[in-house]
Design a protein around this motif. Structure first.
Motif, mmCIF file in Angstrom:
data_model
loop_
_atom_site.group_PDB
_atom_site.id
_atom_site.type_symbol
_atom_site.label_atom_id
_atom_site.label_comp_id
_atom_site.label_asym_id
_atom_site.label_seq_id
_atom_site.Cartn_x
_atom_site.Cartn_y
_atom_site.Cartn_z
ATOM 1 N N SER A 99 -4.437 12.556 7.308
ATOM 2 C CA SER A 99 -4.284 11.601 6.207
ATOM 3 C C SER A 99 -4.586 10.183 6.679
ATOM 4 O O SER A 99 -5.284 9.416 6.001
ATOM 5 N N PHE A 105 -7.198 7.525 5.181
ATOM 6 C CA PHE A 105 -6.730 6.245 4.649
ATOM 7 C C PHE A 105 -7.447 5.082 5.330
ATOM 8 O O PHE A 105 -7.843 4.112 4.679
ATOM 9 N N SER A 121 0.824 -1.216 0.000
ATOM 10 C CA SER A 121 0.000 0.000 0.000
ATOM 11 C C SER A 121 0.853 1.259 0.000
ATOM 12 O O SER A 121 1.049 1.894 -1.021
ATOM 13 N N PHE A 158 -5.739 9.376 -1.631
ATOM 14 C CA PHE A 158 -5.638 7.942 -1.880
ATOM 15 C C PHE A 158 -6.300 7.701 -3.238
ATOM 16 O O PHE A 158 -7.500 7.459 -3.330
#
Length: 561
Positions: free
Chosen positions: A230, A234, A114, A122
Motif C-alpha cells: 500500500s 501511495f 491525508s 487511494f
C-alpha cells in the motif's frame, strides 16, 4: 498593502493608531468611487454629529499629499494619487522580499493530513485531506510557522481482520502480488457482501484481528504485505501531487502508547464503566461519553488519538496540532480535545479540527464497502490526457509537452478542489476542472505562461531601460492590477488565520483576471522606453505573484503552455 497604507496616512486626522484607522476602512463596491471608503456612522455616535456632517469635515481636513478625499453622504471616499503612488508600489510588489515568508514565529504546527487506510485504494475521496493539508503547510510556512506534516496511516483495526479472513477464504496470491490494492478492494467488498448473508464472518474477522494483536505469525505476515504494498502505491501518487511528509506514522505506531493514557485516565478518576465499556463522561461539554476501552477490552479510535496528540505535543514539540479530517468527525475531535483538557493538558486549546466537506464525483457519493470508488490515479491520468490534447492542439511545437501536460492536469485537479470553501461539499467534475477558461487552475497557469512568453519577446534591457512612466501605471486597468498585486501578503495572512486555502486560490484567479484585462486593454511592447519599462515590470510582478500563489497551493506554474 493598500488599506494599511491609507490607514497609516489618515490615522493622524482621526487621532487613532494606524491599525485602528485601517480597520475602519472599507473597499468601495465600484472602483470609480475610490480606492477606500471611511464610513462615519461610528464617529457620529462618538462626536454626537450627523455622519454626513462628519464626512464633509473630514474630507476637508485630510490633506495628505498622496490622497484625494471627497464626502459622499456618510462616507469619505478616498482615492490615491495614482501617478505619485504607482512607481513606489511597483517597486514594492516586484521585490522578491514582498512574497517572501514572514520572519519565523518560533511556533511549530503539526498537521495531520491525508491518512489513507492501508489495503484500500487511494480514491479521490482522499484528495481533500491531502491537498488541503499540503496547501496549509505552504501557507503557514509563508506566514512564519515551522510546519510538520504527519501522514496518520490507517494500518490497524478490525478491517485487517476482515482482510485476512477474506484472503484466506477467497484470495489469490498471484492477483494480490500483481495488482495489490485493486485485488484488496475486491476482497474487502466481497467480505461485506458475504457478511450480510453470513454474520459469522464478522466474528471470524474479529478473531483474526485479535490474533494479529497477539503477534500471530500468519496474520502478521499478511498485515506486513498489505502495509508495504500500500505504501508503495501511495507514494507514487504523493510524488505526482508533489506532497511530502516529515513523518509517516501508522496507527500501529501508537499501540504501546495507549495503555499509559488509559492508566492516566484511571489515576485521574475520569474512567467510568458503561455497558461494560470504560468511558469518560462529557456531559458538562454537551457531548456523548468518550469510549476509551470497549466492552471486549480492545482500544478504540479515541484512545489512539489521545496517545497521538500527547506524542505530537511531547515528542514532536507541536505548539499547535491541526487535524485535516472530514466534517463527519467533528464530534469525535471535540470529545478527544475535551478529554485532554480533563487530563489537565492546557495545550488542548491549541488542538483544532480542520474540517472539510464531502466530495462527490458527478453527483455520486463514494463508498469503499460497496466498491463505489473512483481511483485518484485514474482521475489524474485522465486530467493529464485532456491537458495533453489541448496543448497538442494549441501549441504542438511546445518542448517538454508531456511534462507540461502533467503539471497542468495535476494542477487542474488540485486547484479544482482548493478553490472551493473548505467546509462546503464539492461535486467534482473533471471536465470543468481541466478547462483553460473560467475559474480553473489551467486558466491561472496559462495566464502565468502568457506573461512569461510576453517577457521573453521583450528586449532584455527593456525592463531596465528607463524609469517607469507613472502615467503608464495610472490607467484604470494597470492601476487595478497593481492594487491586486499589493494584496498578496494580506491574502496569505488571511488564509493562514482562517486555515482556508481557497483564499489564496481566489486571489490567484483575481490576479489572472486583472492581468488579462490589462493585457487586452493595453499594448505592452511599445516603443516608448519609459512606458514599456513600466508595463513590462508590472507584467513581471504579476507573473511572479501568480507563481508564488500557485506554489502555496501545491500547483506548478509552467513557463510555457
Amino acid at each position: 498593502m493598500m488599506i494599511e497604507t491609507i490607514g497609516e496616512w489618515i490615522a493622524p486626522y482621526l487621532q487613532v493608531p494606524k491599525e485602528e484607522a485601517a480597520r475602519r476602512l472599507e473597499t468601495p463596491p465600484d472602483p470609480a468611487l475610490g480606492d477606500a471608503a471611511l464610513p462615519c456612522f461610528a464617529l457620529a455616535r462618538e462626536l454626537r454629529k450627523p455622519p454626513q456632517a462628519i464626512a464633509a469635515e473630514l474630507a476637508e481636513r485630510i490633506a495628505h499629499p498622496m490622497l484625494t478625499c471627497r464626502a459622499v453622504g456618510a462616507y469619505v471616499n478616498i482615492a490615491l494619487r495614482r501617478e505619485a503612488v504607482a512607481p513606489r508600489w511597483l517597486e514594492a510588489v516586484e521585490a522578491p522580499a514582498f512574497r517572501a515568508a514572514r520572519e519565523p514565529r518560533g511556533e511549530r504546527v503539526v498537521i495531520d493530513m491525508s491518512s489513507p487506510n492501508i489495503a484500500k485504494p487511494f480514491g479521490i475521496g482522499h484528495l481533500r485531506s491531502t491537498v488541503i493539508g499540503n496547501a496549509l503547510r505552504h501557507i503557514l510556512t509563508a506566514d512564519g510557522y515551522d510546519v510538520v506534516r504527519v501522514n496518520h496511516l490507517g494500518d490497524w483495526g478490525t478491517q485487517f481482520g476482515k482482510m485476512i479472513a477474506a484472503y484466506r477464504a477467497w484470495g489469490d496470491a498471484e492477483q494480490l502480488e500483481r495488482r495489490p490494492l485493486a485485488a484488496a478492494l475486491e476482497l474487502y467488498v466481497r467480505f461485506h457482501e458475504e457478511a450480510e448473508r453470513d454474520p459469522r464472518l464478522e466474528d471470524e474477522a474479529r478473531a483474526w484481528f485479535a490474533k494479529l494483536e497477539q503477534g500471530d505469525e500468519e496474520a502478521a505476515k499478511l498485515w506486513r504485505f498489505f502495509v508495504d504494498t500500500s505504501l508503495q502505491e501511495f507514494r507514487r501518487i504523493y510524488d505526482r501531487l508533489g506532497v511530502e511528509f516529515e513523518y509517516e506514522l501508522g496507527e500501529s505506531f501508537y499501540n504501546d502508547k495507549m495503555q499509559p493514557v488509559v492508566d492516566r485516565l484511571q489515576d485521574a478518576g475520569l474512567l467510568e464503566t458503561s455497558d461494560g465499556a470504560q468511558v469518560v463522561r462529557l456531559d458538562d461539554e454537551g457531548l456523548p461519553p468518550c469510549i476509551i476501552v470497549k466492552s471486549d477490552g480492545s482500544s478504540i479510535y479515541a484512545t489512539r488519538d489521545l496517545a497521538t496528540a500527547i506524542y505530537r505535543r511531547e515528542t514532536l514539540k507541536g505548539d499547535r496540532l491541526l487535524y485535516v479530517v472530514g466534517s463527519e468527525q467533528a464530534v469525535h475531535f471535540r470529545q478527544v480535545f475535551a478529554v485532554l483538557k480533563k487530563l489537565g493538558y492546557a495545550w488542548a486549546d491549541a488542538c483544532a479540527h480542520v474540517p472539510f466537506g464531502l466530495m462527490r464525483v458527478e453527483g455520486k457519493k463514494m463508498s469503499t464497502r460497496k466498491g463505489r470508488v473512483v481511483m485518484l490515479e485514474d482521475v489524474l491520468n485522465e486530467a493529464v490526457e485532456r491537458a495533453a490534447a489541448v496543448i497538442a492542439e494549441k501549441n504542438p511545437a511546445l518542448p517538454d509537452r508531456r511534462a507540461v501536460a502533467e503539471a497542468v492536469g495535476i494542477g487542474a485537479v488540485v486547484f479544482g478542489d482548493l478553490k472551493h470553501d473548505r467546509e462546503g461539499a464539492i461535486d467534482f467534475r473533471l471536465e470543468e476542472a481541466v478547462r483553460f477558461e473560467g475559474e480553473t487552475g489551467p486558466y491561472a497557469q496559462y495566464t502565468h505562461a502568457r506573461i512569461r512568453t510576453l517577457l521573453s519577446k521583450a528586449e532584455p534591457a527593456a525592463l531596465e531601460a528607463a524609469a517607469p512612466s507613472p502615467a503608464a501605471l495610472a490607467g484604470d486597468d494597470a492601476w487595478a492590477l497593481l492594487k491586486q498585486l499589493s494584496g498578496y501578503p494580506a491574502a496569505v495572512r488571511e488564509a493562514a488565520e482562517r486555515l482556508a486555502p481557497s483564499i489564496v486560490a481566489r486571489y490567484a484567479l483575481d490576479v489572472a483576471k486583472a492581468f488579462n484585462r490589462f493585457y487586452h486593454a493595453e499594448r505592452v511592447l511599445v516603443d516608448d522606453p519609459a512606458e514599456a519599462a513600466a508595463k513590462l515590470r508590472l507584467a513581471r510582478a504579476a507573473a511572479d505573484t501568480l507563481q508564488a500563489a500557485l506554489g502555496l497551493l501545491g500547483v506548478e506554474a509552467p513557463e510555457r503552455m
